[in-house]
Design a protein around this motif. Structure first.
Motif, PDB file in Angstrom:
ATOM      1  N   SER A 198     -73.807 -74.435  28.646  1.00 26.57           N
ATOM      2  CA  SER A 198     -73.812 -74.027  27.242  1.00 26.57           C
ATOM      3  C   SER A 198     -72.929 -72.801  27.016  1.00 26.57           C
ATOM      4  O   SER A 198     -72.104 -72.775  26.098  1.00 26.57           O
ATOM      5  CB  SER A 198     -75.250 -73.732  26.795  1.00 26.57           C
ATOM      6  N   ARG A 199     -73.092 -71.774  27.853  1.00 23.35           N
ATOM      7  CA  ARG A 199     -72.290 -70.561  27.702  1.00 23.35           C
ATOM      8  C   ARG A 199     -70.809 -70.853  27.940  1.00 23.35           C
ATOM      9  O   ARG A 199     -69.940 -70.273  27.285  1.00 23.35           O
ATOM     10  CB  ARG A 199     -72.787 -69.472  28.660  1.00 23.35           C
ATOM     11  N   SER A 200     -70.518 -71.725  28.885  1.00 26.13           N
ATOM     12  CA  SER A 200     -69.123 -72.051  29.183  1.00 26.13           C
ATOM     13  C   SER A 200     -68.458 -72.763  28.012  1.00 26.13           C
ATOM     14  O   SER A 200     -67.317 -72.454  27.645  1.00 26.13           O
ATOM     15  CB  SER A 200     -69.039 -72.942  30.428  1.00 26.13           C
ATOM     16  N   ILE A 201     -69.176 -73.698  27.426  1.00 24.40           N
ATOM     17  CA  ILE A 201     -68.623 -74.472  26.312  1.00 24.40           C
ATOM     18  C   ILE A 201     -68.518 -73.629  25.043  1.00 24.40           C
ATOM     19  O   ILE A 201     -67.510 -73.654  24.334  1.00 24.40           O
ATOM     20  CB  ILE A 201     -69.491 -75.715  26.051  1.00 24.40           C
ATOM     21  N   ASN A 202     -69.571 -72.872  24.753  1.00 23.83           N
ATOM     22  CA  ASN A 202     -69.629 -72.136  23.490  1.00 23.83           C
ATOM     23  C   ASN A 202     -68.845 -70.825  23.486  1.00 23.83           C
ATOM     24  O   ASN A 202     -68.309 -70.424  22.453  1.00 23.83           O
ATOM     25  CB  ASN A 202     -71.091 -71.841  23.132  1.00 23.83           C
ATOM     26  N   TYR A 203     -68.771 -70.149  24.630  1.00 21.27           N
ATOM     27  CA  TYR A 203     -68.168 -68.812  24.653  1.00 21.27           C
ATOM     28  C   TYR A 203     -67.056 -68.634  25.681  1.00 21.27           C
ATOM     29  O   TYR A 203     -66.497 -67.544  25.793  1.00 21.27           O
ATOM     30  CB  TYR A 203     -69.254 -67.759  24.917  1.00 21.27           C
ATOM     31  N   GLY A 204     -66.774 -69.662  26.452  1.00 20.46           N
ATOM     32  CA  GLY A 204     -65.679 -69.563  27.406  1.00 20.46           C
ATOM     33  C   GLY A 204     -66.157 -69.451  28.846  1.00 20.46           C
ATOM     34  O   GLY A 204     -67.334 -69.191  29.135  1.00 20.46           O
ATOM     35  N   ARG A 205     -65.233 -69.654  29.761  1.00 19.67           N
ATOM     36  CA  ARG A 205     -65.569 -69.680  31.187  1.00 19.67           C
ATOM     37  C   ARG A 205     -66.091 -68.349  31.704  1.00 19.67           C
ATOM     38  O   ARG A 205     -66.926 -68.315  32.610  1.00 19.67           O
ATOM     39  CB  ARG A 205     -64.334 -70.101  31.988  1.00 19.67           C
ATOM     40  N   THR A 206     -65.595 -67.240  31.144  1.00 20.59           N
ATOM     41  CA  THR A 206     -66.040 -65.931  31.615  1.00 20.59           C
ATOM     42  C   THR A 206     -67.544 -65.783  31.444  1.00 20.59           C
ATOM     43  O   THR A 206     -68.243 -65.277  32.337  1.00 20.59           O
ATOM     44  CB  THR A 206     -65.320 -64.803  30.873  1.00 20.59           C
ATOM     45  N   HIS A 207     -68.054 -66.238  30.306  1.00 23.60           N
ATOM     46  CA  HIS A 207     -69.497 -66.175  30.065  1.00 23.60           C
ATOM     47  C   HIS A 207     -70.235 -67.146  30.978  1.00 23.60           C
ATOM     48  O   HIS A 207     -71.360 -66.872  31.403  1.00 23.60           O
ATOM     49  CB  HIS A 207     -69.802 -66.482  28.601  1.00 23.60           C
ATOM     50  N   GLY A 208     -69.606 -68.288  31.271  1.00 25.58           N
ATOM     51  CA  GLY A 208     -70.214 -69.226  32.199  1.00 25.58           C
ATOM     52  C   GLY A 208     -70.361 -68.623  33.583  1.00 25.58           C
ATOM     53  O   GLY A 208     -71.408 -68.753  34.227  1.00 25.58           O
ATOM     54  N   PHE A 209     -69.312 -67.917  34.037  1.00 22.98           N
ATOM     55  CA  PHE A 209     -69.365 -67.266  35.343  1.00 22.98           C
ATOM     56  C   PHE A 209     -70.395 -66.129  35.347  1.00 22.98           C
ATOM     57  O   PHE A 209     -71.109 -65.927  36.335  1.00 22.98           O
ATOM     58  CB  PHE A 209     -67.997 -66.714  35.719  1.00 22.98           C
ATOM     59  N   ALA A 210     -70.470 -65.381  34.249  1.00 24.23           N
ATOM     60  CA  ALA A 210     -71.439 -64.287  34.161  1.00 24.23           C
ATOM     61  C   ALA A 210     -72.864 -64.823  34.234  1.00 24.23           C
ATOM     62  O   ALA A 210     -73.733 -64.256  34.913  1.00 24.23           O
ATOM     63  CB  ALA A 210     -71.231 -63.506  32.868  1.00 24.23           C
ATOM     64  N   THR A 211     -73.106 -65.928  33.544  1.00 21.55           N
ATOM     65  CA  THR A 211     -74.431 -66.544  33.570  1.00 21.55           C
ATOM     66  C   THR A 211     -74.770 -67.060  34.962  1.00 21.55           C
ATOM     67  O   THR A 211     -75.897 -66.898  35.451  1.00 21.55           O
ATOM     68  CB  THR A 211     -74.497 -67.705  32.563  1.00 21.55           C
ATOM     69  N   ALA A 212     -73.794 -67.678  35.619  1.00 19.15           N
ATOM     70  CA  ALA A 212     -73.996 -68.189  36.969  1.00 19.15           C
ATOM     71  C   ALA A 212     -74.290 -67.044  37.940  1.00 19.15           C
ATOM     72  O   ALA A 212     -75.163 -67.161  38.809  1.00 19.15           O
ATOM     73  CB  ALA A 212     -72.768 -68.972  37.433  1.00 19.15           C
ATOM     74  N   LYS A 252     -73.888 -73.102  19.531  1.00 19.31           N
ATOM     75  CA  LYS A 252     -73.273 -71.782  19.511  1.00 19.31           C
ATOM     76  C   LYS A 252     -73.976 -70.883  18.497  1.00 19.31           C
ATOM     77  O   LYS A 252     -74.218 -71.271  17.360  1.00 19.31           O
ATOM     78  CB  LYS A 252     -71.785 -71.908  19.162  1.00 19.31           C
ATOM     79  N   ALA A 253     -74.319 -69.678  18.927  1.00 20.36           N
ATOM     80  CA  ALA A 253     -74.980 -68.721  18.034  1.00 20.36           C
ATOM     81  C   ALA A 253     -73.962 -68.058  17.127  1.00 20.36           C
ATOM     82  O   ALA A 253     -72.750 -68.102  17.373  1.00 20.36           O
ATOM     83  CB  ALA A 253     -75.703 -67.669  18.867  1.00 20.36           C
ATOM     84  N   GLN A 254     -74.457 -67.439  16.055  1.00 18.68           N
ATOM     85  CA  GLN A 254     -73.556 -66.785  15.106  1.00 18.68           C
ATOM     86  C   GLN A 254     -72.881 -65.576  15.739  1.00 18.68           C
ATOM     87  O   GLN A 254     -71.696 -65.322  15.497  1.00 18.68           O
ATOM     88  CB  GLN A 254     -74.343 -66.366  13.863  1.00 18.68           C
ATOM     89  N   ARG A 255     -73.614 -64.823  16.555  1.00 20.88           N
ATOM     90  CA  ARG A 255     -73.033 -63.642  17.195  1.00 20.88           C
ATOM     91  C   ARG A 255     -72.685 -63.954  18.638  1.00 20.88           C
ATOM     92  O   ARG A 255     -73.483 -64.504  19.390  1.00 20.88           O
ATOM     93  CB  ARG A 255     -74.037 -62.480  17.158  1.00 20.88           C
ATOM     94  N   ILE A 256     -71.468 -63.620  19.029  1.00 19.76           N
ATOM     95  CA  ILE A 256     -71.032 -63.857  20.400  1.00 19.76           C
ATOM     96  C   ILE A 256     -71.671 -62.813  21.313  1.00 19.76           C
ATOM     97  O   ILE A 256     -71.527 -61.608  21.083  1.00 19.76           O
ATOM     98  CB  ILE A 256     -69.494 -63.768  20.516  1.00 19.76           C
TER      99      ILE A 256
END
Length: 214
Positions: A33-47, A106-110
């Motif tokens: 979800s984070r990767s799709i909605n906010y980009g790979r950087t957020h996906g890596f941070a979540t992981a 995707k939420a309203q605030r990134i």
């Protein structure tokens, strides 16, 4: 180097860790979800947050199991039996309740990267199934008579993280396509569920027969 398990144990656990790491669940859904909605950087941070959560679980379980090994060998034996039964329950869940993912919108605030990281930690730590799985699964790979059992538990926990990292990286890079496959193709979901169930059952049977011979 007494804390290093036998090579056969390392290889067997690596296979189990691989299967567990690719089993759909809250951690995977959040990372996708984070990767799709906010980009790979957020996906890596979540992981990365999820990996920290796994490290915490490993530490708590290794310390707790080491106490059981010394003070309550019977309780340790019961825990191993519970682990086998829990694996059978996971197999049942995989077949009859499926493993589909729910990707949040995707939420309203990134969110900030720190928020994505902390969310990854929180989802992992607050998921009782993760703790229960580590409590009942890790002990299957140590002998209660082994004085190096606590160190081996830490080793296996670290191995789980090492196996999970490349899978998490690949998942983030393939987030959009992977999500479409897992959520749209029912045949793929069914095949994965039966595969997961087969592996869980195989480990459970091995544990039960091993305990029955003692």
């Amino acid at each position: 180097m007494s804390f290093i398990p036998d090579l056969s144990v390392i290889l067997t656990f690596a296979i189990a860790a691989f299967v567990l790491a690719i089993t759909p669940g809250p951690d995977m859904a959040l990372q996708l979800s984070r990767s799709i909605n906010y980009g790979r950087t957020h996906g890596f941070a979540t992981a990365a947050g999820a990996m920290v959560g796994i490290a915490v679980h490993t530490t708590l379980v290794a310390l707790g199991i080491s106490v059981l090994i010394v003070a309550a060998p019977t309780a340790f034996w019961v825990l191993k039996i519970a682990g086998a039964l829990y694996l059978l329950w996971l197999a049942y869940q995989a077949i009859f309740h499926g493993g589909g993912l729910k990707i949040s919108e995707k939420a309203q605030r990134i969110p900030t990267l720190k928020e994505s990281f902390l969310t990854g930690v929180g989802i992992n730590l607050l998921n009782p199934k993760v703790l229960l799985f580590f409590m009942t699964f890790l002990p299957q790979f140590v002998d209660r008579h082994d004085a190096s059992a606590p160190g081996k538990l830490f080793f296996l926990g670290a191995e789980f993280i090492l196996v999970s990292i490349p899978l998490a990286v690949a998942m983030v890079f393939a987030a959009e396509r992977l999500t479409k496959v897992l959520t749209a193709n029912k045949w793929v979901q069914r095949a994965l569920n039966w595969t997961f169930a087969s592996v869980f059952t195989a480990f459970a049977v091995t544990i039960l027969f091993a305990e029955g011979r003692k």
